[in-house]
Design a protein around this motif. Structure first.
Motif, PDB file in Angstrom:
ATOM      1  N   GLN A 182     -34.591 -10.111 -10.376  1.00 30.25           N
ATOM      2  CA  GLN A 182     -34.784  -8.873 -11.133  1.00 30.25           C
ATOM      3  C   GLN A 182     -35.187  -7.721 -10.215  1.00 30.25           C
ATOM      4  OE1 GLN A 182     -37.175  -9.291 -14.726  1.00 30.25           O
ATOM      5  NE2 GLN A 182     -36.646 -11.437 -14.867  1.00 30.25           N
ATOM      6  N   PRO A 206     -30.070  -4.648 -14.401  1.00 34.60           N
ATOM      7  CA  PRO A 206     -30.844  -5.856 -14.712  1.00 34.60           C
ATOM      8  C   PRO A 206     -30.873  -6.176 -16.198  1.00 34.60           C
ATOM      9  CG  PRO A 206     -32.302  -4.040 -14.130  1.00 34.60           C
ATOM     10  CD  PRO A 206     -30.911  -3.593 -13.801  1.00 34.60           C
ATOM     11  N   TYR A 207     -30.773  -5.157 -17.047  1.00 31.99           N
ATOM     12  CA  TYR A 207     -30.831  -5.393 -18.489  1.00 31.99           C
ATOM     13  C   TYR A 207     -29.528  -5.985 -19.010  1.00 31.99           C
ATOM     14  CZ  TYR A 207     -35.074  -2.807 -17.929  1.00 31.99           C
ATOM     15  OH  TYR A 207     -36.321  -2.422 -17.504  1.00 31.99           O
ATOM     16  N   LYS A 209     -33.215 -14.762 -14.488  1.00 28.22           N
ATOM     17  CA  LYS A 209     -34.535 -14.537 -15.071  1.00 28.22           C
ATOM     18  C   LYS A 209     -35.641 -14.564 -14.018  1.00 28.22           C
ATOM     19  CE  LYS A 209     -33.337 -16.586 -19.558  1.00 28.22           C
ATOM     20  NZ  LYS A 209     -33.633 -17.683 -20.517  1.00 28.22           N
ATOM     21  N   LEU A 247     -29.787  -9.608 -17.931  1.00 29.44           N
ATOM     22  CA  LEU A 247     -30.752 -10.330 -18.765  1.00 29.44           C
ATOM     23  C   LEU A 247     -30.206 -10.536 -20.180  1.00 29.44           C
ATOM     24  CD1 LEU A 247     -34.180  -8.784 -17.697  1.00 29.44           C
ATOM     25  CD2 LEU A 247     -33.364 -11.116 -17.310  1.00 29.44           C
TER      26      LEU A 247
END
Length: 209
Positions: free
Chosen positions: A71, A120-121, A66, A124
């Motif tokens: 990121q 990154p998604y 996070k 996450l």
């Protein structure tokens, strides 16, 4: 009963994430035009990243994912790889009308690894929704966590396998022209996702100054 209900929840939530359009989906369809097993092999590469990540997330790595720095790095690296992959897919269009090229067994697996680690998604998702599911599984018991991991990955395997199989069958039915169109669409999708990843990474970077 508690475990059964939890696994049903895992399947529903996992499929909602797996079936959402993304770079892995585009890669499975694009590579599927040449190999019906590409999606399954991409899922194997995806699992190489995902299984260790599940354990690390429970151990607290989710907090690191996070962080803005993480990121930025992941977004830039993943975006650049997607752009390169899109360009390579476009270059392969000239051979789409010839005999189908053989996809090496390592290429889809490596693609699954890089697209997962560089998304990154995806990371996450595991730092948020995935963490909640993994924590619930651990609360039920170690075997619940093991089943959770397997069931979640099987959702990836089945969906990506179906995509590549359908793409392979479709390319056979549509012929060389149809195959070129599919490759053009997939390469465009990968290019757009790559730009999107890089754009978001740059925005996060600019916000830090």
């Amino acid at each position: 009963m508690e475990l059964a209900l939890f696994l049903i929840e895992v399947v529903v939530i996992s499929l909602s994430g797996v079936m959402a359009p993304g770079p892995v989906t585009a890669a499975a369809i694009g590579m599927g035009t040449r190999s019906r097993y590409a999606g399954a092999l991409i899922a194997v590469g995806h699992g190489v990243v995902e299984f260790p990540l599940m354990i690390l997330i429970v151990l607290g790595v989710g907090r690191i994912l996070k962080l803005p720095t993480a990121q930025i790095v992941i977004g830039l690296a993943g975006g650049i790889f997607l752009l390169i992959m899109a360009i390579q897919m476009l270059k392969s269009l000239h051979s789409a009308g010839k005999q189908q090229g053989k996809v090496t067994k390592s290429a889809p697996v490596l693609t699954g690894i890089i697209l997962s680690a560089g998304n990154p998604y995806f990371l996450l998702w595991w730092a948020t929704i995935g963490l909640a599911l993994a924590t619930t599984a651990v609360g039920i018991g170690i075997w619940a966590f093991v089943l959770f991991a397997i069931v979640h990955w099987l959702c990836d395997l089945v969906w990506l396998g179906v995509l590549s199989w359908a793409s392979f069958k479709g390319s056979v039915l549509l012929g060389p022209r149809g195959m070129r169109i599919v490759l053009m669409i997939c390469s465009a999708a990968l290019f757009i996702f790559g730009l999107f990843f890089i754009y978001n990474a740059v925005i996060i970077l600019l916000k830090r100054f």
